[in-house]
Structures are given as structure tokens and as C-alpha cells.
Motif scaffolding. Structure first.
Motif, PDB file in Angstrom:
ATOM      1  N   UNK A   3     -15.826 -47.422-145.841  1.00 26.20           N
ATOM      2  CA  UNK A   3     -16.638 -46.689-146.820  1.00 26.20           C
ATOM      3  C   UNK A   3     -17.679 -45.824-146.115  1.00 26.20           C
ATOM      4  N   UNK A   4     -18.312 -46.385-145.094  1.00 25.65           N
ATOM      5  CA  UNK A   4     -19.324 -45.628-144.349  1.00 25.65           C
ATOM      6  C   UNK A   4     -18.704 -44.412-143.654  1.00 25.65           C
ATOM      7  N   UNK A   5     -17.546 -44.597-143.029  1.00 24.70           N
ATOM      8  CA  UNK A   5     -16.890 -43.486-142.331  1.00 24.70           C
ATOM      9  C   UNK A   5     -16.478 -42.393-143.304  1.00 24.70           C
TER      10      UNK A   5
ATOM     11  N   UNK B 145     -26.273 -47.805-130.762  1.00 21.50           N
ATOM     12  CA  UNK B 145     -25.003 -48.055-131.441  1.00 21.50           C
ATOM     13  C   UNK B 145     -24.961 -47.280-132.753  1.00 21.50           C
ATOM     14  N   UNK B 146     -23.804 -46.742-133.059  1.00 19.27           N
ATOM     15  CA  UNK B 146     -23.628 -46.102-134.360  1.00 19.27           C
ATOM     16  C   UNK B 146     -23.376 -47.176-135.399  1.00 19.27           C
ATOM     17  N   UNK B 147     -23.474 -46.802-136.659  1.00 20.30           N
ATOM     18  CA  UNK B 147     -23.242 -47.767-137.733  1.00 20.30           C
ATOM     19  C   UNK B 147     -21.803 -48.280-137.674  1.00 20.30           C
ATOM     20  N   UNK B 148     -20.849 -47.396-137.398  1.00 22.32           N
ATOM     21  CA  UNK B 148     -19.447 -47.811-137.301  1.00 22.32           C
ATOM     22  C   UNK B 148     -19.260 -48.823-136.170  1.00 22.32           C
ATOM     23  N   UNK B 149     -19.928 -48.603-135.044  1.00 17.42           N
ATOM     24  CA  UNK B 149     -19.831 -49.550-133.934  1.00 17.42           C
ATOM     25  C   UNK B 149     -20.444 -50.895-134.305  1.00 17.42           C
ATOM     26  N   UNK B 150     -21.511 -50.872-135.085  1.00 16.45           N
ATOM     27  CA  UNK B 150     -22.142 -52.124-135.523  1.00 16.45           C
ATOM     28  C   UNK B 150     -21.193 -52.902-136.427  1.00 16.45           C
ATOM     29  N   UNK B 151     -20.525 -52.199-137.335  1.00 18.38           N
ATOM     30  CA  UNK B 151     -19.547 -52.869-138.196  1.00 18.38           C
ATOM     31  C   UNK B 151     -18.427 -53.490-137.357  1.00 18.38           C
ATOM     32  N   UNK B 152     -17.939 -52.751-136.358  1.00 16.01           N
ATOM     33  CA  UNK B 152     -16.880 -53.275-135.489  1.00 16.01           C
ATOM     34  C   UNK B 152     -17.343 -54.532-134.759  1.00 16.01           C
ATOM     35  N   UNK B 153     -18.563 -54.491-134.262  1.00 15.49           N
ATOM     36  CA  UNK B 153     -19.107 -55.629-133.521  1.00 15.49           C
ATOM     37  C   UNK B 153     -19.262 -56.848-134.426  1.00 15.49           C
TER      38      UNK B 153
END
Length: 129
Positions: free
Chosen positions: A40-42, A8-16
Motif C-alpha cells: 500500500x505504501x509503495x 532506512x526508507x519506509x519500504x525497507x523498514x517494512x521488509x525488516x
């Protein structure tokens, strides 16, 4: 959700995490916080360059010169030291340190490292495969 062998990417982890918080009935403040952190990460990762650096581009030119030396001029039975390769290639490559030459020689395809150079048995040699 991703499968077990996909990372999982960091963005996907945030979404989850945001999805789990909403499903758990968490405060809207927590969900907003996670969404802000994702944004912020994106933003931070979108500014990163995705190409080769200036030095990497220069090194590709040197690697090509070294490769052409091994396949056009070098004797396939002789194992050359990094200093001998540098002198044979010439140009600014002749002034490179042994450490830089070794790093470049490791990147040249179809050149193998042997235990001893032909002319100097105490030094590592490189020859065409």
C-alpha cells in the motif's frame, strides 16, 4: 540492513519488520499484514510527482530575469530595494508583492542582501556580489 549513517526508507523498514517476524516464528497473518502495508505504501508513493510544480517553473523564469538585471543593467555599487528591482525588470514582475519579490531575490545566486538600500535607508537592499 543499512549502516548507521544511512537512513532506512519506509519500504525497507517494512521488509525488516517482516523478516524479523518470520525469524521470530510469528503468525503468517502478521507477516501478510506487514507485506500488504508495504505494498500500500509503495502504491501511494509511486503516484507522487517527482518534478517541479507549475509555479516553481514560472519562478525559475523570473529568477533568470532578475539575475540578468543584476549582471547586465544594475550598478554593482548600488543596493536596490525589492520594489526597485521589480520595476527595473518590468513585465509581470513589476506587479509582484514585496513578499514575492523577497522570496525570488533570496533564490537568485550571486545577489546579496544588505542592511540598507542606497535610495531608502529604511528598507533592505539587494546588490550583486
Amino acid at each position: 540492513m543499512t549502516t548507521t549513517n544511512e537512513k532506512m526508507t519506509v519500504a525497507q523498514k517494512f521488509e525488516e519488520v517482516a523478516r524479523v517476524l518470520v525469524a521470530a516464528g510469528a503468525q503468517a497473518e502478521l507477516v501478510d499484514f506487514i507485506n500488504e502495508r508495504k505494498a500500500m505504501h509503495e502504491k501511494r508513493t509511486s503516484n507522487k510527482k517527482r518534478g517541479l510544480t507549475k509555479v516553481q517553473k514560472e519562478n525559475l523564469v523570473y529568477i533568470e530575469k532578475i539575475s540578468s538585471f543584476f549582471f547586465e543593467e544594475a550598478d554593482p555599487e548600488v543596493a536596490y530595494t525589492s520594489a526597485e528591482v521589480a520595476q527595473a525588470v518590468g513585465d509581470e514582475v513589476a506587479n509582484f508583492t514585496p513578499q514575492k519579490m523577497t522570496a525570488l531575490l533570496k533564490q537568485v545566486e550571486n545577489v546579496e542582501k544588505v542592511d540598507q538600500a542606497t535610495n531608502d535607508k529604511k528598507k533592505v537592499g539587494y546588490k550583486a556580489k
